[in-house]
Design a protein around this motif. Structure first.
Motif, short mmCIF file in Angstrom:
data_model
loop_
_atom_site.label_atom_id
_atom_site.label_comp_id
_atom_site.label_asym_id
_atom_site.label_seq_id
_atom_site.Cartn_x
_atom_site.Cartn_y
_atom_site.Cartn_z
N GLY A 131 -1.91 -7.77 -3.56
CA GLY A 131 -0.60 -7.16 -3.67
C GLY A 131 -0.72 -5.69 -4.02
N PRO A 132 0.37 -5.07 -4.48
CA PRO A 132 0.38 -3.63 -4.74
C PRO A 132 -0.68 -3.16 -5.72
CG PRO A 132 2.61 -4.49 -4.70
CD PRO A 132 1.71 -5.67 -4.65
N ARG A 133 -0.94 -3.95 -6.78
CA ARG A 133 -1.93 -3.50 -7.78
C ARG A 133 -3.32 -3.42 -7.17
NH1 ARG A 133 -2.31 -6.78 -12.90
NH2 ARG A 133 -3.44 -4.93 -13.59
N ARG A 134 -3.69 -4.40 -6.35
CA ARG A 134 -5.01 -4.34 -5.72
C ARG A 134 -5.07 -3.19 -4.73
NH1 ARG A 134 -7.94 -9.32 -2.65
NH2 ARG A 134 -7.94 -10.15 -4.77
N VAL A 135 -4.01 -2.98 -3.98
CA VAL A 135 -4.01 -1.88 -3.01
C VAL A 135 -4.20 -0.55 -3.72
CG1 VAL A 135 -2.59 -0.62 -1.34
CG2 VAL A 135 -2.65 -3.12 -1.30
N ARG A 136 -3.50 -0.36 -4.86
CA ARG A 136 -3.64 0.89 -5.60
C ARG A 136 -5.06 1.04 -6.15
NH1 ARG A 136 1.81 -0.24 -7.19
NH2 ARG A 136 1.09 -1.41 -9.00
N ALA A 137 -5.63 -0.04 -6.69
CA ALA A 137 -6.98 0.02 -7.24
C ALA A 137 -8.00 0.33 -6.15
CB ALA A 137 -7.33 -1.31 -7.93
N THR A 322 -2.50 4.56 0.17
CA THR A 322 -2.24 3.65 -0.96
C THR A 322 -0.75 3.47 -1.18
OG1 THR A 322 -4.32 4.30 -2.01
CG2 THR A 322 -2.65 3.29 -3.41
N ARG A 323 0.00 4.55 -1.10
CA ARG A 323 1.45 4.45 -1.30
C ARG A 323 2.13 3.72 -0.15
NH1 ARG A 323 3.03 10.48 -3.72
NH2 ARG A 323 1.87 10.25 -5.68
N VAL A 324 1.66 3.97 1.08
CA VAL A 324 2.30 3.36 2.25
C VAL A 324 2.05 1.85 2.29
CG1 VAL A 324 2.21 3.24 4.78
CG2 VAL A 324 2.29 5.45 3.63
N THR A 325 0.82 1.44 1.93
CA THR A 325 0.45 0.03 2.08
C THR A 325 0.64 -0.79 0.81
OG1 THR A 325 -1.87 0.55 1.52
CG2 THR A 325 -1.25 0.59 3.85
N ALA A 326 1.17 -0.18 -0.25
CA ALA A 326 1.35 -0.91 -1.50
C ALA A 326 2.25 -2.12 -1.31
CB ALA A 326 1.92 0.01 -2.58
N SER A 327 3.26 -2.01 -0.47
CA SER A 327 4.18 -3.12 -0.25
C SER A 327 4.23 -3.53 1.22
CB SER A 327 5.59 -2.73 -0.72
OG SER A 327 6.04 -1.56 -0.05
N ARG A 328 3.31 -3.00 2.02
CA ARG A 328 3.28 -3.34 3.45
C ARG A 328 1.89 -3.77 3.86
NH1 ARG A 328 6.50 1.79 6.21
NH2 ARG A 328 8.38 1.71 4.91
N THR A 329 1.76 -4.21 5.08
CA THR A 329 0.46 -4.59 5.61
C THR A 329 -0.43 -3.36 5.78
OG1 THR A 329 -0.68 -5.46 7.56
CG2 THR A 329 1.49 -4.52 7.91
N PRO A 330 -1.75 -3.49 5.54
CA PRO A 330 -2.65 -2.34 5.76
C PRO A 330 -2.61 -1.81 7.18
CG PRO A 330 -3.75 -4.06 4.49
CD PRO A 330 -2.44 -4.64 4.94
N ARG A 331 -2.16 -2.62 8.12
CA ARG A 331 -2.12 -2.22 9.52
C ARG A 331 -1.28 -0.96 9.75
NH1 ARG A 331 0.65 -4.03 14.33
NH2 ARG A 331 -0.78 -4.67 15.99
N ARG A 460 1.51 -9.42 9.75
CA ARG A 460 2.02 -9.73 8.41
C ARG A 460 0.85 -9.92 7.46
NH1 ARG A 460 3.90 -14.45 8.12
NH2 ARG A 460 3.36 -15.23 10.17
N ARG A 461 1.08 -9.59 6.19
CA ARG A 461 0.04 -9.75 5.17
C ARG A 461 -0.15 -11.22 4.86
NH1 ARG A 461 -1.72 -6.28 1.25
NH2 ARG A 461 0.00 -4.85 1.63
#
Length: 492
Positions: A131-137, A322-331, A460-461
């Motif tokens: 989720g967002p925390r892992r994406v930010r880390a 990091t900001r773009v994918t925090a709540s979206r798919t990395p794609r 989708r994630r």
């Protein structure tokens, strides 16, 4: 199998980031110092390349083994062991008096990095839930990783010119000390194993031998060439060992690499992406560095300083991703990032023999680096999406192996392309022509990465809740994660 022990998330992130910085730094910091090392230690011309190659060989060859060892023997333990070995070998390299001293030290650095790098990433993925925390880390980790590789060129030039080549090795010591202090003070000790599992020794031998021979065969093309019987014999032996590894893993009770993990479209697609991105990025570093020194006539320190905008662009790209994918798919970041990097490298391919830094380097550096940053930040999150905690080290080792193999194989292939168009001439016009072709092919590699992101990665994630493993639930957790990953791949 070790239970997850999280520790303090901020300290875990800091320790992993600092360790990855020094590992990435060491990939490039030595390159600028090679002429000074040859003079000081009396290297034969054909032996000097082993200062770089032996690190890549040991690092790439043992990454899968290092990743699985993290799962079996503890991530914190392997992190401390690997980083300590890396630091001691850095000290030995800085004190080297003979060529073989330095080559042995570089091999030891590669082995230490092969344990520390997957352990750092595994600590992150088991500390921060999907989720967002892992994406930010992972965004912070990716930014530091990218900055380490780019700043290595700057540090290598400055240290070589003003402090001496030995400091290219010794500079690692304070960074290693900081990382060890962080992990010992703020990362929880590994919990007792829930059950005893044996390391897949046949798989470890086959994987290490196969990947090692693959890297060896590719990196030696700079002296032997692609048509050499030695090259093809080495690559054929690598293919046999890797094929045997796949067969062995399909039958192993506790495999080094569970083949079912690759049915997860996020894992499979991200590893192809990181392979291609590393090939393009390593090629950009290599050709642009040579262009500035051999065509534009810039010195080592000036060349290193010229990479500073590239480093800043990488960091900026990872922050945006990091900001773009925090709540979206990395794609959503991977596709435009790969296309932007391809555009920047295509711009780079327009370099001129009578060009200059402002006209031929600065603009394409910023475009390429921002695009690469948009790729590097989310690809680590993608490569660990839907992976069960008991296999975090396995997935981390696989991704690091893909990155290392992509860099080694891609750089050797692109260097061959450049040499073919350069010919035997050494004048700036001929060199410029070859480097331009290499950069053009690197642009095509990033464009292919965009195609992979569009065609392979799910829209989708994947959301997979995997319970913490216990003595009776480890196999069930892994099987559940696999089933969810397969279903996600089918639905997407």
């Amino acid at each position: 199998m070790y239970r997850n022990s999280r520790g303090r998330p901020g300290v875990v992130l800091a320790a992993a980031a600092v360790a990855q910085f020094v590992v990435a730094l060491d990939m490039s910091v030595v390159n600028v110092a090679l002429p000074a090392i040859r003079t000081a230690l009396g290297f034969a011309p054909l032996d000097l390349s082993w200062v770089v190659h032996v690190y890549a060989l040991a690092f790439g060859g043992f990454l899968l083994l290092g990743g699985r060892a993290c799962d079996l023997y503890g991530r914190r333990r392997m992190f401390v062991l690997g980083l300590t070995a890396f630091g001691l070998c850095s000290l030995a390299g800085g004190l080297a008096q003979e060529p073989w001293h330095l080559i042995a030290a570089r091999a030891g650095q590669g082995l230490g990095a092969a344990a520390a790098a997957p352990a750092a990433l595994a600590m992150l993925t088991t500390t921060f839930p999907e989720g967002p925390r892992r994406v930010r880390a992972l965004g912070v980790w990716s930014a530091v990783n990218a900055a380490g590789g780019a700043l290595g060129v700057l540090a290598g030039g400055l240290l070589t010119e003003y402090a001496g080549w030995r400091w290219v090795m010794l500079v690692n010591l304070p960074v290693v000390a900081v990382a060890l202090a962080l992990v010992l003070a703020g990362v929880a000790a590994d919990a007792a194993p829930a059950r005893r599992e044996r390391l897949d020794t046949p798989g470890a031998v086959l994987a290490t031998g196969g990947v090692g021979l693959l890297v060896l065969g590719v990196v030696r093309t700079d002296t032997l060439g692609w048509r050499s019987p030695v090259t093809w014999t080495t690559l054929a032996a690598a293919a046999v060992l890797l094929a045997a590894f796949v067969l062995a893993e399909a039958r192993a009770a506790t495999p080094l690499l569970r083949l079912g993990l690759l049915r997860n479209r996020w894992v499979a697609g991200a590893n192809v992406l990181v392979f291609l991105a590393a090939a393009g990025q390593f090629g950009a570093f290599y050709f642009v560095s040579l262009y500035m020194q051999q065509v534009l006539g810039m010195g080592a320190a000036a060349t290193g300083a010229a990479f500073l905008p590239f480093s800043l662009g990488l960091v900026a790209g990872t922050v945006v991703a990091t900001r773009v994918t925090a709540s979206r798919t990395p794609r959503v970041s991977l596709v435009p990032g790969a296309l932007l990097a391809a555009t920047g490298l295509a711009w780079f391919a327009l370099i001129r023999p009578d060009g200059g830094f402002l006209a031929d380097v600065l603009g394409p550096s910023l475009v390429t680096s921002v695009g690469a940053g948009l790729v590097l930040a989310p690809v680590a999150a993608a490569a660990t999406t839907g992976v069960a905690p008991p296999e975090a080290g396995m997935a981390s080792g696989l991704m690091n192996s893909s990155r290392q193999l992509g860099g080694s194989i891609g750089l050797a292939a692109l260097a061959t392309v450049a040499a073919h168009h350069t010919g035997t001439a050494a004048d700036p016009v001929a060199l410029n022509h070859g480097y331009a072709w290499g950069l053009a092919v690197a642009a095509a590699v990033f464009a292919l990465a965009a195609v992979v992101a569009i065609g392979v990665l799910p829209r989708r994630r994947a959301v997979t809740a995997v319970p913490q493993p216990t003595a009776t639930a480890t196999a069930t957790a892994t099987a559940t994660a696999t089933a969810e990953n397969q279903r996600e791949g089918t639905l997407s």
